[in-house]
Design a protein around this motif. Structure first.
Motif, PDB file in Angstrom:
ATOM      1  N   UNK A  35     -37.685 -34.679  14.489  1.00 34.52           N
ATOM      2  CA  UNK A  35     -37.201 -33.191  15.692  1.00 34.52           C
ATOM      3  C   UNK A  35     -38.814 -33.043  16.103  1.00 34.52           C
ATOM      4  N   UNK A  36     -39.267 -33.145  16.881  1.00 29.93           N
ATOM      5  CA  UNK A  36     -40.280 -32.687  17.698  1.00 29.93           C
ATOM      6  C   UNK A  36     -40.153 -31.012  18.686  1.00 29.93           C
ATOM      7  N   UNK A  37     -40.777 -29.911  18.818  1.00 30.91           N
ATOM      8  CA  UNK A  37     -39.752 -28.542  19.414  1.00 30.91           C
ATOM      9  C   UNK A  37     -40.843 -28.353  20.551  1.00 30.91           C
ATOM     10  N   UNK A  38     -41.430 -28.039  21.726  1.00 29.09           N
ATOM     11  CA  UNK A  38     -41.741 -28.287  22.732  1.00 29.09           C
ATOM     12  C   UNK A  38     -41.447 -26.877  23.245  1.00 29.09           C
ATOM     13  N   UNK A  39     -41.889 -26.005  22.368  1.00 32.45           N
ATOM     14  CA  UNK A  39     -40.838 -24.604  23.165  1.00 32.45           C
ATOM     15  C   UNK A  39     -42.515 -23.596  23.382  1.00 32.45           C
ATOM     16  N   UNK A  40     -42.547 -22.987  24.298  1.00 30.91           N
ATOM     17  CA  UNK A  40     -43.218 -21.975  24.827  1.00 30.91           C
ATOM     18  C   UNK A  40     -43.644 -20.832  23.439  1.00 30.91           C
ATOM     19  N   UNK A  41     -44.837 -20.394  23.420  1.00 26.94           N
ATOM     20  CA  UNK A  41     -44.887 -18.939  22.811  1.00 26.94           C
ATOM     21  C   UNK A  41     -43.844 -17.974  23.054  1.00 26.94           C
ATOM     22  N   UNK A  42     -43.441 -17.650  21.741  1.00 24.28           N
ATOM     23  CA  UNK A  42     -41.928 -15.999  22.129  1.00 24.28           C
ATOM     24  C   UNK A  42     -41.540 -17.160  22.507  1.00 24.28           C
ATOM     25  N   UNK A  43     -40.962 -18.436  22.696  1.00 24.31           N
ATOM     26  CA  UNK A  43     -40.099 -19.125  22.563  1.00 24.31           C
ATOM     27  C   UNK A  43     -39.096 -19.434  21.621  1.00 24.31           C
ATOM     28  N   UNK A  44     -39.662 -18.710  20.393  1.00 27.16           N
ATOM     29  CA  UNK A  44     -38.829 -18.659  19.273  1.00 27.16           C
ATOM     30  C   UNK A  44     -38.389 -20.131  18.259  1.00 27.16           C
ATOM     31  N   UNK A  45     -39.848 -20.441  17.948  1.00 29.18           N
ATOM     32  CA  UNK A  45     -39.556 -21.564  17.942  1.00 29.18           C
ATOM     33  C   UNK A  45     -39.334 -21.153  16.285  1.00 29.18           C
ATOM     34  N   UNK A  46     -39.778 -20.375  15.163  1.00 37.10           N
ATOM     35  CA  UNK A  46     -39.516 -20.384  13.747  1.00 37.10           C
ATOM     36  C   UNK A  46     -37.624 -20.004  13.886  1.00 37.10           C
ATOM     37  N   UNK A  47     -36.872 -19.567  14.637  1.00 35.93           N
ATOM     38  CA  UNK A  47     -35.599 -19.927  14.775  1.00 35.93           C
ATOM     39  C   UNK A  47     -35.407 -21.297  14.099  1.00 35.93           C
ATOM     40  N   UNK A  48     -36.010 -21.912  14.662  1.00 33.67           N
ATOM     41  CA  UNK A  48     -35.377 -23.391  14.260  1.00 33.67           C
ATOM     42  C   UNK A  48     -34.910 -24.293  13.203  1.00 33.67           C
ATOM     43  N   UNK A  49     -36.642 -23.520  12.685  1.00 33.31           N
ATOM     44  CA  UNK A  49     -36.377 -24.130  11.166  1.00 33.31           C
ATOM     45  C   UNK A  49     -35.841 -22.810  10.185  1.00 33.31           C
ATOM     46  N   UNK A  50     -35.971 -22.140   9.961  1.00 30.91           N
ATOM     47  CA  UNK A  50     -35.626 -20.390   9.652  1.00 30.91           C
ATOM     48  C   UNK A  50     -34.045 -20.046   9.468  1.00 30.91           C
ATOM     49  N   UNK A  51     -33.424 -20.625  10.406  1.00 32.63           N
ATOM     50  CA  UNK A  51     -31.894 -20.854  10.523  1.00 32.63           C
ATOM     51  C   UNK A  51     -31.377 -22.052   9.870  1.00 32.63           C
ATOM     52  N   UNK A  52     -31.947 -23.314  10.182  1.00 33.59           N
ATOM     53  CA  UNK A  52     -31.272 -24.421   8.911  1.00 33.59           C
ATOM     54  C   UNK A  52     -30.722 -23.881   7.509  1.00 33.59           C
ATOM     55  N   UNK A  53     -32.925 -23.232   6.877  1.00 40.34           N
ATOM     56  CA  UNK A  53     -33.240 -22.911   5.762  1.00 40.34           C
ATOM     57  C   UNK A  53     -31.602 -22.473   5.427  1.00 40.34           C
ATOM     58  N   UNK A  54     -30.780 -21.111   5.937  1.00 42.44           N
ATOM     59  CA  UNK A  54     -29.474 -20.151   5.711  1.00 42.44           C
ATOM     60  C   UNK A  54     -28.956 -21.319   5.625  1.00 42.44           C
ATOM     61  N   UNK A  55     -28.402 -22.425   6.339  1.00 45.33           N
ATOM     62  CA  UNK A  55     -26.968 -22.949   6.406  1.00 45.33           C
ATOM     63  C   UNK A  55     -27.304 -24.571   5.551  1.00 45.33           C
TER      64      UNK A  55
END
Length: 210
Positions: A35-55
């Motif tokens: 995946x390539x995720x292009x999200x603005x600052x404050x767009x919640x990029x870190x959740x895109x790998x932190x949440x999968x880490x939990x699951x």
């Protein structure tokens, strides 16, 4: 029973709704896609790998050039009950060895590293022993725009990926032209990559000239 993304979002982050594109990105990550995720600052990029880490079972390796960001994220994750650590600079060999062993045997969910750490033989060998679920490259524009001079170690990430060919990768940035985005895909050797982008227009920001 495996948690759904919505259940994990509510349990650990206290939200009942994803920000734009987060759900689509997380869904592709959980499917094992690059995946390539292009999200603005404050767009919640870190959740895109932190949440999968939990699951997902195993540990997510996060490559970031920002020491302060790594420290802050690890502190916040630990406060949520998610086991995470980062490898600071200047560690004696035995302390580094101990931290890496903790990742192998301690049921950690995220390990944050600077790109320079991937040049250390000890780190590479220990990572090969970890049950890696995902490789996350934060500030991925560094590999394209400034990779040669600013953080040349970013150029070695593709070489590192060859040692874990079965592990999918997510690259994230808030700064990428179309040319830079294509270069990120090329430099990281992302395959059948899913590209997700939201507008970088920040409606809550404006310029006023008197």
């Amino acid at each position: 029973m495996t948690q759904t993304p919505e259940e994990a979002l509510a349990k650990y982050w206290g939200f009942n709704k994803f920000r734009p594109k987060q759900k689509e990105i997380i869904t592709d990550v959980l499917k094992g896609k690059d995946v390539l995720a292009l999200l603005p600052t404050g767009g919640g990029k870190s959740l895109c790998y932190q949440l999968p880490a939990v699951i997902k079972p195993g540990i997510v390796i996060v490559i970031s050039p920002l020491i302060s960001l790594m420290k802050d994220q690890v502190m916040q994750l630990n406060e949520k009950g998610i086991k995470a650590l980062h490898i600071p600079g200047g560690l004696p060999y035995h302390e580094l060895d101990t931290l890496l062993d903790n990742c192998i045997y301690g049921n950690y969910k995220l390990l944050y590293l600077s790109p320079e750490r991937l040049q250390q033989e000890l780190v590479i060998e220990r990572i090969k022993q970890m049950p890696i679920s995902l490789l996350a490259i934060d500030e991925a524009h560094c590999i394209s725009q400034w990779g040669h001079d600013f953080r040349p170690a970013y150029r070695n990430i593709a070489i590192f990926r060859q040692s874990i060919p079965e592990v999918s990768c997510i690259a994230l940035t808030a700064t990428a032209t179309k040319k830079v985005a294509l270069d990120i895909i090329d430099q990281l050797e992302l395959e059948e990559v899913q590209v997700h982008q939201t507008s970088f227009l920040r409606e809550n920001l404006g310029y006023f000239i008197d």
